[in-house]
Scaffold this motif. Sequence first.
Motif, PDB file in Angstrom:
ATOM      1  N   TYR A   1       0.839  -1.214   0.000  1.00 31.42           N
ATOM      2  CA  TYR A   1       0.000   0.000   0.000  1.00 31.42           C
ATOM      3  C   TYR A   1       0.869   1.257   0.000  1.00 31.42           C
ATOM      4  O   TYR A   1       0.643   2.183  -0.786  1.00 31.42           O
ATOM      5  N   LEU A   2       1.863   1.295   0.865  1.00 29.37           N
ATOM      6  CA  LEU A   2       2.741   2.459   0.955  1.00 29.37           C
ATOM      7  C   LEU A   2       3.527   2.676  -0.335  1.00 29.37           C
ATOM      8  O   LEU A   2       3.796   3.817  -0.725  1.00 29.37           O
ATOM      9  N   ASN A   3       3.886   1.590  -1.010  1.00 30.64           N
ATOM     10  CA  ASN A   3       4.662   1.693  -2.243  1.00 30.64           C
ATOM     11  C   ASN A   3       3.816   2.092  -3.449  1.00 30.64           C
ATOM     12  O   ASN A   3       4.354   2.349  -4.536  1.00 30.64           O
ATOM     13  N   HIS A   4       2.495   2.103  -3.278  1.00 30.01           N
ATOM     14  CA  HIS A   4       1.607   2.448  -4.388  1.00 30.01           C
ATOM     15  C   HIS A   4       0.772   3.697  -4.094  1.00 30.01           C
ATOM     16  O   HIS A   4      -0.284   3.901  -4.697  1.00 30.01           O
ATOM     17  N   LEU A   5       1.261   4.519  -3.197  1.00 28.70           N
ATOM     18  CA  LEU A   5       0.492   5.710  -2.826  1.00 28.70           C
ATOM     19  C   LEU A   5       0.319   6.682  -3.995  1.00 28.70           C
ATOM     20  O   LEU A   5      -0.589   7.513  -3.975  1.00 28.70           O
ATOM     21  N   GLN A   6       1.178   6.564  -5.015  1.00 30.38           N
ATOM     22  CA  GLN A   6       1.036   7.478  -6.144  1.00 30.38           C
ATOM     23  C   GLN A   6      -0.276   7.252  -6.886  1.00 30.38           C
ATOM     24  O   GLN A   6      -0.748   8.125  -7.615  1.00 30.38           O
ATOM     25  N   TYR A   7      -0.885   6.075  -6.683  1.00 31.58           N
ATOM     26  CA  TYR A   7      -2.161   5.784  -7.338  1.00 31.58           C
ATOM     27  C   TYR A   7      -3.349   6.039  -6.414  1.00 31.58           C
ATOM     28  O   TYR A   7      -4.491   5.964  -6.849  1.00 31.58           O
ATOM     29  N   VAL A   8      -3.070   6.303  -5.138  1.00 36.04           N
ATOM     30  CA  VAL A   8      -4.140   6.568  -4.171  1.00 36.04           C
ATOM     31  C   VAL A   8      -4.241   8.083  -4.009  1.00 36.04           C
ATOM     32  O   VAL A   8      -3.889   8.650  -2.988  1.00 36.04           O
ATOM     33  N   ASN A   9      -4.702   8.739  -5.051  1.00 37.77           N
ATOM     34  CA  ASN A   9      -4.681  10.206  -5.077  1.00 37.77           C
ATOM     35  C   ASN A   9      -6.051  10.762  -5.452  1.00 37.77           C
ATOM     36  O   ASN A   9      -6.170  11.684  -6.237  1.00 37.77           O
ATOM     37  N   ASN A  10      -7.068  10.158  -4.880  1.00 44.61           N
ATOM     38  CA  ASN A  10      -8.439  10.555  -5.172  1.00 44.61           C
ATOM     39  C   ASN A  10      -9.254  10.422  -3.892  1.00 44.61           C
ATOM     40  O   ASN A  10      -9.002   9.531  -3.067  1.00 44.61           O
ATOM     41  N   TRP A  11     -10.228  11.294  -3.728  1.00 46.20           N
ATOM     42  CA  TRP A  11     -11.063  11.311  -2.516  1.00 46.20           C
ATOM     43  C   TRP A  11     -11.600   9.921  -2.192  1.00 46.20           C
ATOM     44  O   TRP A  11     -11.459   9.414  -1.086  1.00 46.20           O
TER      45      TRP A  11
ATOM     46  N   SER B   1       2.015  12.499   7.342  1.00 45.91           N
ATOM     47  CA  SER B   1       1.506  13.821   7.718  1.00 45.91           C
ATOM     48  C   SER B   1       2.554  14.901   7.477  1.00 45.91           C
ATOM     49  O   SER B   1       2.212  16.052   7.164  1.00 45.91           O
ATOM     50  N   ASP B   2       3.828  14.542   7.605  1.00 42.10           N
ATOM     51  CA  ASP B   2       4.917  15.507   7.403  1.00 42.10           C
ATOM     52  C   ASP B   2       5.299  15.675   5.934  1.00 42.10           C
ATOM     53  O   ASP B   2       6.113  16.536   5.601  1.00 42.10           O
ATOM     54  N   SER B   3       4.711  14.853   5.061  1.00 42.43           N
ATOM     55  CA  SER B   3       5.047  14.918   3.644  1.00 42.43           C
ATOM     56  C   SER B   3       4.582  16.230   3.035  1.00 42.43           C
ATOM     57  O   SER B   3       3.665  16.886   3.523  1.00 42.43           O
ATOM     58  N   GLU B   4       5.219  16.613   1.934  1.00 42.44           N
ATOM     59  CA  GLU B   4       4.801  17.800   1.205  1.00 42.44           C
ATOM     60  C   GLU B   4       3.618  17.523   0.287  1.00 42.44           C
ATOM     61  O   GLU B   4       2.963  18.448  -0.199  1.00 42.44           O
ATOM     62  N   GLU B   5       3.335  16.244   0.048  1.00 43.41           N
ATOM     63  CA  GLU B   5       2.227  15.869  -0.829  1.00 43.41           C
ATOM     64  C   GLU B   5       0.901  15.984  -0.082  1.00 43.41           C
ATOM     65  O   GLU B   5       0.735  15.406   0.984  1.00 43.41           O
ATOM     66  N   MET B   6      -0.062  16.711  -0.696  1.00 49.37           N
ATOM     67  CA  MET B   6      -1.343  16.904  -0.035  1.00 49.37           C
ATOM     68  C   MET B   6      -2.055  15.587   0.207  1.00 49.37           C
ATOM     69  O   MET B   6      -2.646  15.363   1.267  1.00 49.37           O
ATOM     70  N   TRP B   7      -1.997  14.661  -0.766  1.00 46.40           N
ATOM     71  CA  TRP B   7      -2.706  13.394  -0.597  1.00 46.40           C
ATOM     72  C   TRP B   7      -2.091  12.565   0.511  1.00 46.40           C
ATOM     73  O   TRP B   7      -2.783  11.804   1.194  1.00 46.40           O
ATOM     74  N   HIS B   8      -0.777  12.656   0.706  1.00 47.19           N
ATOM     75  CA  HIS B   8      -0.139  11.947   1.809  1.00 47.19           C
ATOM     76  C   HIS B   8      -0.644  12.492   3.150  1.00 47.19           C
ATOM     77  O   HIS B   8      -0.930  11.717   4.071  1.00 47.19           O
ATOM     78  N   LYS B   9      -0.734  13.792   3.237  1.00 47.79           N
ATOM     79  CA  LYS B   9      -1.275  14.403   4.458  1.00 47.79           C
ATOM     80  C   LYS B   9      -2.710  13.951   4.692  1.00 47.79           C
ATOM     81  O   LYS B   9      -3.118  13.661   5.815  1.00 47.79           O
TER      82      LYS B   9
ATOM     83  N   ALA C   1      -2.870  10.455   5.946  1.00 46.81           N
ATOM     84  CA  ALA C   1      -2.507  10.396   7.369  1.00 46.81           C
ATOM     85  C   ALA C   1      -3.685  10.803   8.248  1.00 46.81           C
ATOM     86  O   ALA C   1      -3.987  10.150   9.250  1.00 46.81           O
ATOM     87  N   VAL C   2      -4.376  11.882   7.870  1.00 47.95           N
ATOM     88  CA  VAL C   2      -5.509  12.358   8.655  1.00 47.95           C
ATOM     89  C   VAL C   2      -6.634  11.331   8.662  1.00 47.95           C
ATOM     90  O   VAL C   2      -7.149  10.944   9.715  1.00 47.95           O
ATOM     91  N   VAL C   3      -7.022  10.868   7.476  1.00 47.15           N
ATOM     92  CA  VAL C   3      -8.125   9.909   7.385  1.00 47.15           C
ATOM     93  C   VAL C   3      -7.749   8.585   8.042  1.00 47.15           C
ATOM     94  O   VAL C   3      -8.600   7.886   8.598  1.00 47.15           O
ATOM     95  N   GLY C   4      -6.460   8.242   8.003  1.00 44.88           N
ATOM     96  CA  GLY C   4      -6.010   7.015   8.657  1.00 44.88           C
ATOM     97  C   GLY C   4      -6.290   6.986  10.143  1.00 44.88           C
ATOM     98  O   GLY C   4      -6.443   5.916  10.741  1.00 44.88           O
ATOM     99  N   THR C   5      -6.385   8.166  10.749  1.00 49.90           N
ATOM    100  CA  THR C   5      -6.660   8.208  12.190  1.00 49.90           C
ATOM    101  C   THR C   5      -8.108   7.880  12.512  1.00 49.90           C
ATOM    102  O   THR C   5      -8.476   7.802  13.690  1.00 49.90           O
ATOM    103  N   MET C   6      -8.938   7.686  11.474  1.00 53.28           N
ATOM    104  CA  MET C   6     -10.326   7.288  11.712  1.00 53.28           C
ATOM    105  C   MET C   6     -10.398   6.011  12.554  1.00 53.28           C
ATOM    106  O   MET C   6     -11.290   5.865  13.408  1.00 53.28           O
TER     107      MET C   6
END
Length: 238
Positions: free
Chosen positions: A103-113, A141-149, A152-157
């Motif tokens: 999952y972490l290695n494919h975050l470039q494809y997880v860039n949609n709401w 959360s510390d990443s510069e990429e908005m989707w990464h942030k 991180a936020v939604v992951g805390t659900m």
Amino acid sequence: MNMIKEIQEALAILSVPEKAAFFPKFFKTGKGEYGEGDLFLGVKVPDQRSVAKEYYAKISLHELSELLSSKYHEHRLTALFMLISKFEKTKDKAVKDEIVLFYLNHLQYVNNWDLVDSSCYKILGRYAFENQREDLLRNLSDSEEMWHKRIAVVGTMYYVKKGSFDLTKEFVTANLKHTHDLMHKANGWLLREMGQKNEDELISYLNLHYKEMPRTCLRYAIEKLDEEVRQDYLKGRI
């Protein structure tokens, strides 16, 4: 012609006959023409979740990688539904570790709401909570990429569902000044869910930070509160 091209690409990815037979060939292509339950050429558009739950065990992570890198949103969403099923059904920690790394290695494809909301807290958030790996979420959360942030936020659900709110509040506070409205929606959505679990916790947080919240974030955060209280926050009377 676009649909025919999509089908051809899908079958090229999953060329094994038994997999080609179940693959959701008639998903809409992101333009809204077809929805689940609609008929296309006499074939009912399948439910992605049903397909994923039925066939997740028959598809490897390598094949999911091919599907997740598709340009079609519905293909990527189905791949994530399958990955969620794999993660939730396995009891083997080594397999869970492998899925999280995938999952972490494919975050470039997880860039949609929809992609973020359907997967990150069920996989990454749960894994971080159960294995005390908050560092995974903090790094995102510390990443510069908005989707990464946002991931991180939604992951805390998952933490919120377990009645733990500190990490959510930490990430939301850190991103209150983010420039993107989608980040504000994510922050507000998480605060709203926090309030559903413990309204006093939400009220306490709002009283400290609501004046610095972007309007979008505040609107989502107070959505489930009583109308009178909502108006007090919206009009700055608290």
